[in-house]
Design a protein around this motif. Structure first.
Motif, PDB file in Angstrom:
ATOM      1  N   ARG A 133     121.098  25.443  35.500  1.00 57.58           N
ATOM      2  CA  ARG A 133     121.811  24.720  34.434  1.00 57.58           C
ATOM      3  C   ARG A 133     122.310  23.349  34.890  1.00 57.58           C
ATOM      4  NH1 ARG A 133     126.249  28.140  31.884  1.00 57.58           N
ATOM      5  NH2 ARG A 133     125.947  26.663  30.200  1.00 57.58           N
TER       6      ARG A 133
ATOM      7  N   GLU B 219     129.786  15.405  32.559  1.00 59.39           N
ATOM      8  CA  GLU B 219     129.102  14.642  33.598  1.00 59.39           C
ATOM      9  C   GLU B 219     130.102  14.003  34.556  1.00 59.39           C
ATOM     10  OE1 GLU B 219     126.582  11.603  31.874  1.00 59.39           O
ATOM     11  OE2 GLU B 219     128.213  10.171  31.889  1.00 59.39           O
TER      12      GLU B 219
ATOM     13  N   SER C 187     121.471  11.213  22.622  1.00 58.24           N
ATOM     14  CA  SER C 187     122.804  11.661  23.009  1.00 58.24           C
ATOM     15  C   SER C 187     123.846  10.597  22.697  1.00 58.24           C
ATOM     16  CB  SER C 187     122.852  11.995  24.504  1.00 58.24           C
ATOM     17  OG  SER C 187     122.727  10.820  25.270  1.00 58.24           O
TER      18      SER C 187
ATOM     19  N   ASN D 151     122.089  19.688  36.071  1.00 57.18           N
ATOM     20  CA  ASN D 151     121.137  18.583  35.940  1.00 57.18           C
ATOM     21  C   ASN D 151     121.604  17.397  36.766  1.00 57.18           C
ATOM     22  OD1 ASN D 151     119.302  19.696  33.939  1.00 57.18           O
ATOM     23  ND2 ASN D 151     121.072  19.630  32.573  1.00 57.18           N
TER      24      ASN D 151
ATOM     25  N   TRP E 243     124.814  16.149  22.446  1.00 54.72           N
ATOM     26  CA  TRP E 243     123.386  16.021  22.160  1.00 54.72           C
ATOM     27  C   TRP E 243     123.179  16.036  20.652  1.00 54.72           C
ATOM     28  CZ3 TRP E 243     120.177  14.497  25.774  1.00 54.72           C
ATOM     29  CH2 TRP E 243     120.597  14.631  27.095  1.00 54.72           C
TER      30      TRP E 243
ATOM     31  N   LYS F 197     125.224  20.504  21.175  1.00 59.92           N
ATOM     32  CA  LYS F 197     125.321  20.943  22.562  1.00 59.92           C
ATOM     33  C   LYS F 197     126.123  19.895  23.318  1.00 59.92           C
ATOM     34  CE  LYS F 197     121.033  23.519  22.602  1.00 59.92           C
ATOM     35  NZ  LYS F 197     119.700  23.654  23.172  1.00 59.92           N
ATOM     36  N   TRP F 198     126.951  20.363  24.285  1.00 60.71           N
ATOM     37  CA  TRP F 198     127.840  19.475  25.030  1.00 60.71           C
ATOM     38  C   TRP F 198     127.618  19.630  26.525  1.00 60.71           C
ATOM     39  CZ3 TRP F 198     131.140  16.223  22.378  1.00 60.71           C
ATOM     40  CH2 TRP F 198     131.274  16.468  21.004  1.00 60.71           C
ATOM     41  N   ASP F 199     127.636  18.501  27.255  1.00 55.87           N
ATOM     42  CA  ASP F 199     127.551  18.482  28.714  1.00 55.87           C
ATOM     43  C   ASP F 199     128.759  17.742  29.284  1.00 55.87           C
ATOM     44  OD1 ASP F 199     125.055  19.648  28.519  1.00 55.87           O
ATOM     45  OD2 ASP F 199     123.942  17.893  29.193  1.00 55.87           O
TER      46      ASP F 199
ATOM     47  N   SER G  80     127.710   9.678  24.214  1.00 56.75           N
ATOM     48  CA  SER G  80     128.607  10.020  25.321  1.00 56.75           C
ATOM     49  C   SER G  80     129.864   9.179  25.264  1.00 56.75           C
ATOM     50  CB  SER G  80     127.927   9.765  26.668  1.00 56.75           C
ATOM     51  OG  SER G  80     126.701  10.429  26.745  1.00 56.75           O
TER      52      SER G  80
ATOM     53  N   ARG H 243     125.243  16.589  35.676  1.00 57.01           N
ATOM     54  CA  ARG H 243     125.594  17.075  34.335  1.00 57.01           C
ATOM     55  C   ARG H 243     125.533  18.592  34.308  1.00 57.01           C
ATOM     56  NH1 ARG H 243     122.401  13.088  30.201  1.00 57.01           N
ATOM     57  NH2 ARG H 243     123.806  11.320  30.432  1.00 57.01           N
ATOM     58  N   TYR H 244     126.522  19.172  33.630  1.00 57.46           N
ATOM     59  CA  TYR H 244     126.580  20.623  33.504  1.00 57.46           C
ATOM     60  C   TYR H 244     126.837  20.962  32.042  1.00 57.46           C
ATOM     61  CZ  TYR H 244     127.530  25.466  34.553  1.00 57.46           C
ATOM     62  OH  TYR H 244     127.460  26.836  34.597  1.00 57.46           O
ATOM     63  N   PRO H 245     126.009  21.838  31.446  1.00 52.28           N
ATOM     64  CA  PRO H 245     126.199  22.189  30.043  1.00 52.28           C
ATOM     65  C   PRO H 245     127.482  23.002  29.833  1.00 52.28           C
ATOM     66  CG  PRO H 245     124.350  23.418  30.987  1.00 52.28           C
ATOM     67  CD  PRO H 245     124.843  22.486  32.039  1.00 52.28           C
TER      68      PRO H 245
END
Length: 187
Positions: free
Chosen positions: A70, A117, A156, A72, A150, A113-115, A158, A103-105
């Motif tokens: 997961r 960073e 995306s 990135n 996302w 969907k959210w990450d 941010s 980046r981590y979901p």
């Protein structure tokens, strides 16, 4: 626009292009297996009347998938153009930066969907005096913490906190802080 500012911006653009070509070539050789790229445009709002524009190229890699599928990682090369004060008497600065970003979901909320960073990179400022501050060195660290939404698999939005500082290697070291809103396109 003064001739001095124009020359600095042209040098900054040339440096950004050379840096982007170098990173792209390195990435292509080292990572022929997985290529996901993006371009992003950021609006930056700094302390007081500081505003900016950031143009970025991102290259995603799968180096950390063995540790956690997961997680990135991406590398970003960017050119920043900052302005302080009213347009008729503004102080400006051109900045080049390179940063590895993790980046981590976080999950899904509001149908997006959210990450999360995080990144620490390096930057090169054209001028060490900007916005009434003396940051001492042309070389600064670029720290970031952000939240990525996302909008689609290839788009995306941010919001980020960015901090530029020389980490105390030379005084004074007041740092420069920004909040950015970024729109990214992936290909």
């Amino acid at each position: 626009m003064s001739l001095s500012f124009s020359v600095r911006v042209n040098r900054a653009i040339l440096r950004a292009l050379v840096l982007t070509l170098f990173l792209t070539g390195f990435s292509q050789m080292a990572l022929a297996k997985s290529l996901q790229q993006a371009v992003a445009v950021d609006y930056l709002q700094g302390e007081g009347d500081v505003q900016g524009l950031k143009l970025a190229y991102q290259h995603h890699v799968d180096w950390l998938h063995g540790l956690n599928p997961r997680l990135n990682m991406l590398f970003e090369a960017s050119a920043n153009f900052w302005r302080y004060g009213p347009a008729n008497s503004s102080d400006s600065n051109a900045v080049l930066a390179v940063s590895p970003i993790l980046r981590y979901p976080l999950g899904q909320a509001f149908d997006l969907k959210w990450d999360l960073e995080f990144g620490i990179g390096v930057s090169l400022l054209d001028d060490t005096r900007f916005a009434g501050k003396d940051v001492s060195t042309h070389y600064q660290f670029e720290d970031r913490l952000g939240l990525v939404a996302w909008l689609a698999p290839d788009r995306s939005l941010s919001i980020r906190y960015l901090h530029y500082s020389n980490a105390g290697f030379k005084r004074p070291n007041p740092g420069l802080d920004f909040v950015s809103l970024s729109y990214g396109w992936y290909f």
